[in-house]
Write a protein that holds these residues in place. Structure first.
Motif, short mmCIF file in Angstrom:
data_model
loop_
_atom_site.label_atom_id
_atom_site.label_comp_id
_atom_site.label_asym_id
_atom_site.label_seq_id
_atom_site.Cartn_x
_atom_site.Cartn_y
_atom_site.Cartn_z
N SER A 231 0.84 -1.22 0.00
CA SER A 231 0.00 0.00 0.00
C SER A 231 0.86 1.26 0.00
CB SER A 231 -0.95 0.00 1.21
OG SER A 231 -1.80 -1.12 1.19
N TRP A 232 1.88 1.26 -0.85
CA TRP A 232 2.79 2.39 -0.95
C TRP A 232 2.27 3.32 -2.06
CZ3 TRP A 232 6.69 3.43 2.34
CH2 TRP A 232 7.58 4.42 2.00
N PRO A 233 1.83 4.53 -1.74
CA PRO A 233 1.13 5.38 -2.73
C PRO A 233 2.08 6.09 -3.71
CG PRO A 233 1.28 6.52 -0.64
CD PRO A 233 1.90 5.17 -0.41
N GLY A 234 2.82 5.32 -4.48
CA GLY A 234 3.76 5.90 -5.42
C GLY A 234 3.27 5.81 -6.85
N LEU A 235 4.20 5.91 -7.79
CA LEU A 235 3.84 5.87 -9.20
C LEU A 235 3.25 4.53 -9.60
CD1 LEU A 235 6.94 7.67 -10.77
CD2 LEU A 235 4.58 8.49 -10.82
N GLY A 236 3.76 3.45 -9.01
CA GLY A 236 3.26 2.13 -9.36
C GLY A 236 1.78 1.96 -9.04
N SER A 237 1.40 2.33 -7.84
CA SER A 237 -0.01 2.21 -7.47
C SER A 237 -0.88 3.15 -8.29
CB SER A 237 -0.17 2.51 -5.98
OG SER A 237 0.31 3.80 -5.66
N LEU A 238 -0.34 4.33 -8.64
CA LEU A 238 -1.08 5.25 -9.51
C LEU A 238 -1.33 4.62 -10.87
CD1 LEU A 238 -2.19 8.14 -10.14
CD2 LEU A 238 0.13 8.70 -10.93
N ALA A 239 -0.31 3.94 -11.42
CA ALA A 239 -0.46 3.31 -12.73
C ALA A 239 -1.46 2.16 -12.69
CB ALA A 239 0.91 2.81 -13.21
N VAL A 240 -1.41 1.35 -11.63
CA VAL A 240 -2.34 0.22 -11.54
C VAL A 240 -3.78 0.71 -11.41
CG1 VAL A 240 -3.02 -1.74 -10.10
CG2 VAL A 240 -0.61 -1.34 -10.61
N ASP A 241 -3.99 1.73 -10.59
CA ASP A 241 -5.34 2.30 -10.46
C ASP A 241 -5.81 2.86 -11.80
OD1 ASP A 241 -5.42 1.69 -7.79
OD2 ASP A 241 -4.77 3.68 -7.11
N ALA A 242 -4.90 3.50 -12.54
CA ALA A 242 -5.27 4.06 -13.85
C ALA A 242 -5.63 2.95 -14.83
CB ALA A 242 -4.11 4.89 -14.39
N ILE A 243 -4.93 1.82 -14.76
CA ILE A 243 -5.23 0.70 -15.65
C ILE A 243 -6.61 0.14 -15.35
CG2 ILE A 243 -4.57 -1.67 -16.23
CD1 ILE A 243 -1.64 -0.78 -15.82
N PHE A 244 -6.92 -0.05 -14.09
CA PHE A 244 -8.23 -0.59 -13.71
C PHE A 244 -9.36 0.37 -14.10
CE2 PHE A 244 -5.92 -3.41 -10.69
CZ PHE A 244 -6.44 -4.62 -11.17
#
Length: 289
Positions: A231-244
């Motif tokens: 649950s680290w709110p970095g670029l990776g989580s931003l990208a995954v949320d954008a994909i979903f």
């Protein structure tokens, strides 16, 4: 992205929980430009990119650049600590196994490298969460804000690369230590630690830098997995949320930023050869003559 299943229009309109008419869909589709051919959509994106405009997020309505700039320091912090852990494991383990080649330290390094190369990031992260967060309760399993919260994700990201790079460093050291200039240095009475660190190590680290530049994409991909897991709110989580959410502008911005980062890092790695290995500079001067 366009061929992936799902419709961002339905996601934006929250069609799963609200009644959405065909007129509403058509209006939003026209507003976002989805009614135009793909080459027109891409051409507009490229034109805006030339003006440093990556568009706005479909979900938050914020400029994509703002979204990325907000997350970059968070991912940079994780990457910095992961690379620090990677260096703290790679250098001692590589030098140790090269110094005691074919002895138990070398065998231990070989087994550790095999295990590290075989373990996926997400599996290692789950094991660490289970041991240190749930069983021992000494480290938090997720979140951001304190140094204790970065230990597990940084170790998860850095360990799997560290043990592999340690074997590369070992191979480079063994090759360097067999060169004629090493024998000449020993004949002159140069201390062994100076030979190892000031002569052999500088030449041996070049292959490790090369492989690091080539595997940087895998490093960033591992960061995405680790950020989601912890649950680290970095670029990776931003990208995954954008994909979903089919948030195309954010996905395109993330891919562009990642590509720029990989190119710049490889350029820095190439330039570092001239600083680390003086033979590169002398070779270029000889070719110039």
């Amino acid at each position: 992205m366009k061929m992936a299943p799902g419709d961002p229009v339905l996601t934006i309109l929250n069609a799963d929980e609200m009644v959405v008419t065909e007129e509403d869909q058509a209006e939003l589709r026209s507003k976002l430009g989805f009614d135009q051919p793909l080459y027109v959509q891409y051409g507009k994106w490229m034109f805006n990119l030339m003006q440093f405009d990556l568009g706005k997020s479909y979900m938050s309505g914020k400029p994509v650049i703002e979204e990325l700039l907000t997350r970059i320091p968070i991912t940079a912090e994780l990457t910095f600590f992961a690379m620090t852990i990677m260096l703290c494991i790679t250098v001692p383990l590589g030098v140790w196994s090269a110094k005691y080649v074919n002895k138990w330290p070398d065998q231990f390094s070989r087994i550790l490298a095999l295990v590290g190369a075989s373990i996926p990031n997400f599996w290692l992260g789950l094991i660490l969460i289970y041991l240190f967060a749930f069983k021992l309760s000494i480290l938090p399993s997720s979140g951001i804000g304190s140094y204790s919260q970065i230990i597990l994700p940084a170790f998860t990201l850095g360990f799997t690369f560290a043990v592999v790079y340690a074997r590369l460093l070992r191979a480079g050291l063994l090759q360097s230590l067999s060169e004629d200039y090493i024998y000449a240095a020993r004949a002159r009475g140069v201390k062994e630690w100076r030979i190892l660190w000031l002569h052999a190590f500088r030449a041996a680290v070049l292959p490790v830098l090369t492989i690091f530049g080539l595997s940087l994409g895998s490093f960033l991909g591992g960061a995405v997995v680790v950020e989601i897991l912890f649950s680290w709110p970095g670029l990776g989580s931003l990208a995954v949320d954008a994909i979903f959410n089919r948030d195309y502008p954010v996905i395109q911005g993330y891919v562009l930023l990642t590509g720029i980062f990989v190119v710049i890092t490889n350029l820095v790695v190439d330039l570092s050869y001239y600083v680390i290995d003086p033979r590169m500079k002398r070779k270029e001067e000889a070719l110039g003559r």
